[in-house]
Design a protein around this motif. Structure first.
Motif, PDB file in Angstrom:
ATOM      1  N   ILE A   1      34.987  65.805  13.252  1.00 12.92           N
ATOM      2  CA  ILE A   1      33.717  66.533  13.354  1.00 12.92           C
ATOM      3  C   ILE A   1      32.532  65.589  13.180  1.00 12.92           C
ATOM      4  O   ILE A   1      31.537  65.670  13.911  1.00 12.92           O
ATOM      5  N   LYS A   2      32.636  64.687  12.231  1.00 15.25           N
ATOM      6  CA  LYS A   2      31.549  63.720  12.019  1.00 15.25           C
ATOM      7  C   LYS A   2      31.351  62.838  13.250  1.00 15.25           C
ATOM      8  O   LYS A   2      30.216  62.560  13.662  1.00 15.25           O
ATOM      9  N   ALA A   3      32.459  62.396  13.862  1.00 16.61           N
ATOM     10  CA  ALA A   3      32.356  61.551  15.055  1.00 16.61           C
ATOM     11  C   ALA A   3      31.817  62.341  16.242  1.00 16.61           C
ATOM     12  O   ALA A   3      31.008  61.824  17.030  1.00 16.61           O
ATOM     13  N   ILE A   4      32.235  63.583  16.377  1.00 13.48           N
ATOM     14  CA  ILE A   4      31.748  64.446  17.461  1.00 13.48           C
ATOM     15  C   ILE A   4      30.247  64.677  17.317  1.00 13.48           C
ATOM     16  O   ILE A   4      29.495  64.595  18.287  1.00 13.48           O
ATOM     17  N   ASP A   5      29.811  64.955  16.102  1.00  5.75           N
ATOM     18  CA  ASP A   5      28.375  65.161  15.864  1.00  5.75           C
ATOM     19  C   ASP A   5      27.571  63.916  16.223  1.00  5.75           C
ATOM     20  O   ASP A   5      26.468  64.005  16.767  1.00  5.75           O
ATOM     21  N   LYS A   6      28.125  62.763  15.924  1.00  4.92           N
ATOM     22  CA  LYS A   6      27.392  61.514  16.147  1.00  4.92           C
ATOM     23  C   LYS A   6      27.352  61.120  17.619  1.00  4.92           C
ATOM     24  O   LYS A   6      26.304  60.663  18.115  1.00  4.92           O
ATOM     25  N   HIS A   7      28.448  61.316  18.343  1.00  2.00           N
ATOM     26  CA  HIS A   7      28.553  60.739  19.687  1.00  2.00           C
ATOM     27  C   HIS A   7      28.509  61.759  20.827  1.00  2.00           C
ATOM     28  O   HIS A   7      28.134  61.404  21.943  1.00  2.00           O
ATOM     29  N   LEU A   8      28.886  63.007  20.572  1.00  2.00           N
ATOM     30  CA  LEU A   8      28.961  63.987  21.657  1.00  2.00           C
ATOM     31  C   LEU A   8      27.824  65.001  21.644  1.00  2.00           C
ATOM     32  O   LEU A   8      27.531  65.610  22.668  1.00  2.00           O
ATOM     33  N   SER A   9      27.198  65.201  20.495  1.00  5.02           N
ATOM     34  CA  SER A   9      26.147  66.207  20.402  1.00  5.02           C
ATOM     35  C   SER A   9      24.878  65.744  21.101  1.00  5.02           C
ATOM     36  O   SER A   9      24.506  64.575  21.015  1.00  5.02           O
TER      37      SER A   9
END
Length: 511
Positions: A242-250
């Motif tokens: 979730i942290k990686a998704i928030d950083k790179h995909l959001s």
């Protein structure tokens, strides 16, 4: 809505897998399992239709799984095995006669085990990630590809974990966990994953990371598997993702796009309809504000088209050419249900009503409900996938039926007596990715029975092996928990603790 679709399937399509609503006939799609019947049986339970449930319960015991055909490992698992297990666990509630050793035995459980054994050879790979196809007689086809999508490799733990906990055989849970953790081990340095992988080498063959198409249910099973099987390490994995998704995909406004799994560089400004499951997942892990922001963004898509296209370009503000269809998918509705359960925000009821009205006005035919070929002109297709009966209608119904037994929060439970003592059923339910509900208490009931019965006898060839005993004991007394998790272990492992309460406890621990 349900009965118009279901009765049309029975009248025009049964025993084929699916209904074609424009031509009023049926055809086979995923293995000639009478799939819509198997997928719909627990929706009958949701609606409280005891009589039809009992009839179908008897019918599907005769499914022929000894045919020389190739089937999808993923679809067979989530739709057929998931449907059989759910119906098995709901049998007593629906007044179907069960034997004295239920829920640890039963005809539909036996059939689910037999079918799982048919697809087990798919997991015999270098990485433990399964092949995509098996033949029901011969096993993995000799020319089967080594490439599978991430979701296809990581969406087995709910069903296979349930099989192991009900039967006492650890092999199913073990292979599902191995595949799940193998995918985790292949994540990049920035904690992203691709969407297709070589199951023998472990090399990613499609480098785009997304929350949706090709990946979605892998993330879903990390979260739900953590709760169903008491595996906090899976929740830890999802927290990292979730942290990686928030950083790179959001994109910062509620949408998530495609990005390169190694570099984090955004590659395609696409929304996929399968992304719509993500607000529901965020709700389950306690990220309610993020869930609401994303769900509201996605609903603007629904309001624009009166449905949701398979792919939409956020820069061009138009559907992706060739991917304009709406196949009656449930993911957006599923997320609305979870967020409404968590917040009781009436705005979400109006969203659900939007969806109901649109399906009624745009997709209803004289022979059921049909997909749309193009959301822009609402041109009709000729297919009603089985998930419309299993998921789309079930989630819609549950949004408005707030007293349904599937919303159990642990306040009430059904005491069930076994030869080893009593246990509690219907404390809370976990849905597989096809919306088949699994009763957490039933798994605890069987696992506790196995331990009580077998620890008092000498282990020999007629009892559980030492490996099975170790697995069963660890499933209840997981001594690898540490730190803050261990402090809360007695609360986390209470079988009467509601699904939502367990997530709340995990959230407090992880933050």
């Amino acid at each position: 809505m349900f009965y118009h679709a279901y009765d049309s399937y029975l009248k025009y399509a049964y025993p084929y897998d699916e209904l074609r609503p424009l031509t009023c006939d049926g055809y086979d799609t995923w293995g000639s399992y009478s799939l819509s019947l198997v997928d719909a049986i627990d929706t009958l339970a949701t609606l409280g239709n005891n009589t039809e449930f009992a009839r179908v319960y008897t019918l599907i015991q005769n499914l022929d799984i000894e045919r020389d055909i190739n089937v999808s490992v993923f679809e067979t698992n989530i739709r057929v095995i998931g449907g059989l297990l759910s119906a098995h666990l709901l049998a007593k509630r629906m007044n179907v006669p069960v034997n004295a050793t239920w829920p640890c035995t039963g005809p539909l459980l036996d059939l689910a085990v037999a079918l799982a054994n048919k697809i087990l050879p798919a997991f015999d790979t270098a990485t433990g990630i399964p092949y995509g196809t098996v033949n029901l007689v011969w096993g993995v086809p000799v020319d089967e590809t080594n490439i599978t999508c991430t979701a296809g490799g990581g969406t087995f733990l709910i069903e296979f974990g349930t099989l192991s906990r009900l039967t006492g055989d650890p092999v199913y849970e073990r292979v599902a966990l191995r595949a799940l953790k193998s995918l985790w081990s292949k994540r990049s340095a920035i904690n992203l994953i691709g969407n297709h992988i070589n199951i023998q080498t472990g090399a990613w063959t499609a480098n785009d990371c997304t929350i949706g198409s090709g990946v979605d249910s892998y993330f879903e099973y990390l979260v739900k598997g953590a709760i169903l099987l008491r595996q906090p390490d899976l929740m830890d994995m999802m927290s990292v993702y979730i942290k990686a998704i928030d950083k790179h995909l959001s994109d910062g406004s509620g949408w998530f796009v495609f990005a390169n799994y190694e570099q984090g560089r955004k590659t395609m400004p696409l929304f996929a309809s399968l992304d719509a499951f993500y607000p529901g997942l965020l709700t389950l892990v306690g990220e309610l504000d993020r869930a609401r922001e994303t769900l509201y963004a996605y609903h603007t898509m629904w309001r624009k088209f009166g449905s949701m296209p398979e792919f939409y370009n956020l820069v061009q503000q138009d559907c992706m050419q060739g991917r304009e269809a709406y196949p009656l998918r449930p993911e957006h509705i599923e997320s609305i249900m979870y967020l409404y359960k968590a917040t009781k925000d009436d705005t979400l009821l109006f969203m659900a009503a939007d969806i109901f009205d649109a399906i009624e006005s745009c997709c209803k035919t004289s022979c059921g409900y049909t997909s749309l070929k193009n959301v822009k002109d609402h041109q009709l297709d000729n297919r009603m996938e089985s998930f419309f009966l299993a998921e789309t209608i079930k989630y819609l119904y549950l949004i408005f039926d707030e007293e349904n037994f599937l919303h159990s929060n642990g306040e009430y439970a059904t005491e069930h007596y076994t030869s080893s003592g009593s246990c509690f059923l219907e404390t809370s339910f976990v849905y597989n990715t096809e919306a088949h509900p699994i009763d957490i208490g039933a798994l605890d009931c069987c696992t506790s029975s196995f331990i009580k019965e077998k620890t008092s006898t000498k282990v020999d060839e007629n009892t559980l092996t030492k490996e099975q005993m170790r697995w069963l004991r660890d499933s209840l007394l997981n001594e690898e928990l540490n730190g803050a998790i261990k402090k809360n272990f007695s609360t986390l492992t209470c079988s009467a603790l509601a699904y939502e309460q367990r997530f709340s406890i995990y959230g407090e621990i992880l933050t």
